[in-house]
Design a protein around this motif. Sequence first.
Motif, mmCIF file in Angstrom:
data_model
loop_
_atom_site.group_PDB
_atom_site.id
_atom_site.type_symbol
_atom_site.label_atom_id
_atom_site.label_comp_id
_atom_site.label_asym_id
_atom_site.label_seq_id
_atom_site.Cartn_x
_atom_site.Cartn_y
_atom_site.Cartn_z
ATOM 1 N N LEU A 139 0.800 -1.218 0.000
ATOM 2 C CA LEU A 139 0.000 0.000 0.000
ATOM 3 C C LEU A 139 0.837 1.275 0.000
ATOM 4 O O LEU A 139 0.291 2.376 -0.107
ATOM 5 C CB LEU A 139 -0.945 -0.008 1.206
ATOM 6 C CG LEU A 139 -2.086 -1.041 1.107
ATOM 7 C CD1 LEU A 139 -2.723 -1.261 2.464
ATOM 8 C CD2 LEU A 139 -3.121 -0.610 0.082
ATOM 9 N N ALA A 140 2.153 1.145 0.087
ATOM 10 C CA ALA A 140 3.016 2.319 0.067
ATOM 11 C C ALA A 140 2.900 3.090 -1.238
ATOM 12 O O ALA A 140 3.011 4.324 -1.254
ATOM 13 C CB ALA A 140 4.469 1.911 0.308
ATOM 14 N N ASP A 141 2.662 2.357 -2.341
ATOM 15 C CA ASP A 141 2.532 3.035 -3.633
ATOM 16 C C ASP A 141 1.264 2.617 -4.379
ATOM 17 O O ASP A 141 1.200 2.662 -5.595
ATOM 18 C CB ASP A 141 3.768 2.789 -4.500
ATOM 19 C CG ASP A 141 4.075 1.311 -4.696
ATOM 20 O OD1 ASP A 141 3.300 0.461 -4.208
ATOM 21 O OD2 ASP A 141 5.096 1.010 -5.341
ATOM 22 N N ALA A 157 -4.901 -3.439 -5.130
ATOM 23 C CA ALA A 157 -4.624 -3.791 -6.523
ATOM 24 C C ALA A 157 -4.944 -2.641 -7.462
ATOM 25 O O ALA A 157 -5.368 -2.854 -8.590
ATOM 26 C CB ALA A 157 -5.403 -5.051 -6.912
ATOM 27 N N GLY A 158 -4.733 -1.416 -6.998
ATOM 28 C CA GLY A 158 -5.047 -0.246 -7.809
ATOM 29 C C GLY A 158 -6.337 0.388 -7.360
ATOM 30 O O GLY A 158 -6.393 1.070 -6.333
ATOM 31 N N ASP A 159 -7.419 0.175 -8.111
ATOM 32 C CA ASP A 159 -8.736 0.645 -7.698
ATOM 33 C C ASP A 159 -9.307 -0.272 -6.617
ATOM 34 O O ASP A 159 -8.893 -1.424 -6.464
ATOM 35 C CB ASP A 159 -9.688 0.682 -8.897
ATOM 36 C CG ASP A 159 -9.296 1.737 -9.926
ATOM 37 O OD1 ASP A 159 -8.673 2.741 -9.527
ATOM 38 O OD2 ASP A 159 -9.606 1.539 -11.116
ATOM 39 N N TYR A 160 -10.298 0.237 -5.890
ATOM 40 C CA TYR A 160 -10.966 -0.557 -4.855
ATOM 41 C C TYR A 160 -11.531 -1.825 -5.481
ATOM 42 O O TYR A 160 -12.222 -1.777 -6.512
ATOM 43 C CB TYR A 160 -12.084 0.268 -4.227
ATOM 44 C CG TYR A 160 -12.733 -0.363 -3.017
ATOM 45 C CD1 TYR A 160 -11.991 -0.656 -1.886
ATOM 46 C CD2 TYR A 160 -14.093 -0.636 -3.006
ATOM 47 C CE1 TYR A 160 -12.574 -1.215 -0.768
ATOM 48 C CE2 TYR A 160 -14.700 -1.189 -1.889
ATOM 49 C CZ TYR A 160 -13.944 -1.481 -0.773
ATOM 50 O OH TYR A 160 -14.533 -2.038 0.333
ATOM 51 N N SER A 161 -11.246 -2.976 -4.859
ATOM 52 C CA SER A 161 -11.601 -4.249 -5.477
ATOM 53 C C SER A 161 -11.924 -5.296 -4.425
ATOM 54 O O SER A 161 -11.870 -5.045 -3.207
ATOM 55 C CB SER A 161 -10.439 -4.759 -6.346
ATOM 56 O OG SER A 161 -9.386 -5.264 -5.530
ATOM 57 N N HIS A 164 0.886 3.124 5.962
ATOM 58 C CA HIS A 164 0.174 2.994 4.689
ATOM 59 C C HIS A 164 -1.071 2.124 4.869
ATOM 60 O O HIS A 164 -2.131 2.419 4.308
ATOM 61 C CB HIS A 164 1.090 2.407 3.621
ATOM 62 C CG HIS A 164 2.388 3.133 3.490
ATOM 63 N ND1 HIS A 164 2.456 4.464 3.128
ATOM 64 C CD2 HIS A 164 3.670 2.732 3.716
ATOM 65 C CE1 HIS A 164 3.724 4.848 3.114
ATOM 66 N NE2 HIS A 164 4.475 3.823 3.476
ATOM 67 N N LEU A 165 -0.931 1.083 5.674
ATOM 68 C CA LEU A 165 -2.074 0.241 6.005
ATOM 69 C C LEU A 165 -3.109 1.042 6.782
ATOM 70 O O LEU A 165 -4.316 0.922 6.526
ATOM 71 C CB LEU A 165 -1.593 -0.962 6.814
ATOM 72 C CG LEU A 165 -2.646 -1.921 7.368
ATOM 73 C CD1 LEU A 165 -3.516 -2.490 6.262
ATOM 74 C CD2 LEU A 165 -1.974 -3.038 8.161
ATOM 75 N N MET A 166 -2.673 1.876 7.694
ATOM 76 C CA MET A 166 -3.607 2.686 8.487
ATOM 77 C C MET A 166 -4.362 3.672 7.598
ATOM 78 O O MET A 166 -5.561 3.885 7.784
ATOM 79 C CB MET A 166 -2.854 3.423 9.597
ATOM 80 C CG MET A 166 -3.766 4.180 10.553
ATOM 81 S SD MET A 166 -2.943 4.679 12.105
ATOM 82 C CE MET A 166 -1.717 5.815 11.468
#
Length: 232
Positions: free
Chosen positions: A148-150, A155-159, A184-186
């Motif tokens: 989630l850092a980048d 996987a990009g868009d919400y999925s 990033h997780l938070m």
Amino acid sequence: MIDLHYWTTPNGHKITLFLEEAGLAYKIIPVNIGAGDQFQPEFLKIAPNNRIPAIVDHAPADGGAPISLFESGAILLYLADKTGQFIPDTLRGRNQALQWLFWQMGGLGPMAGQNHHFNTYAVDKIPYAIDRYVRETGRLYGVLNKQLADHEFIAGDYSIADMACYPWIVPHERQEQDLAQFPHLMRWFSAIAQRPATQRAYALAEQINTAPSVSDEASRKILFDQNARTVK
């Protein structure tokens, strides 16, 4: 109409998250796992592993007879394909989402589940087991934090990858994980928590059940004394 056989566990929440996001018509059929509803013959017909969730889709895309599915990951993938939502439509994007869905099913869910068991439910507190699963849960949080850092979402868009993982992060305090250690997780966790569909899904859960699944010796026996002889 989709029948959702459901209880208020992380795996159950995955499916209400999708259904609320997609706006599909569905009916919840509660399966109180602490009371043994998962062993009822009508439930076992659609969920032979006696675990929630399970669905029956009365309007499948092929126009045929109703389709039943068990296993939360399989259900998420089925619903994504049915609606064309929450899964990328490119080869690379689709497989990016799927690998993280499988990562949750094979890693985050089972390891966090054992964390819950030995930390919360086990009669005998075994330090080695508790330490093992707390540390492994933390390692998996680290893997997700790195991804989630980048990426705004996994996987990009919400999925469906996000829908699969989020409910297993909700009980992070019970898993002895400090989200502040995973910035990033938070950030991701907070963004999903604020989605209207997430709030609707969890509000619905509060209407169905607020009690722990393991509340006495009878429920403990139902949930934890299963073996090959209890398969019906």
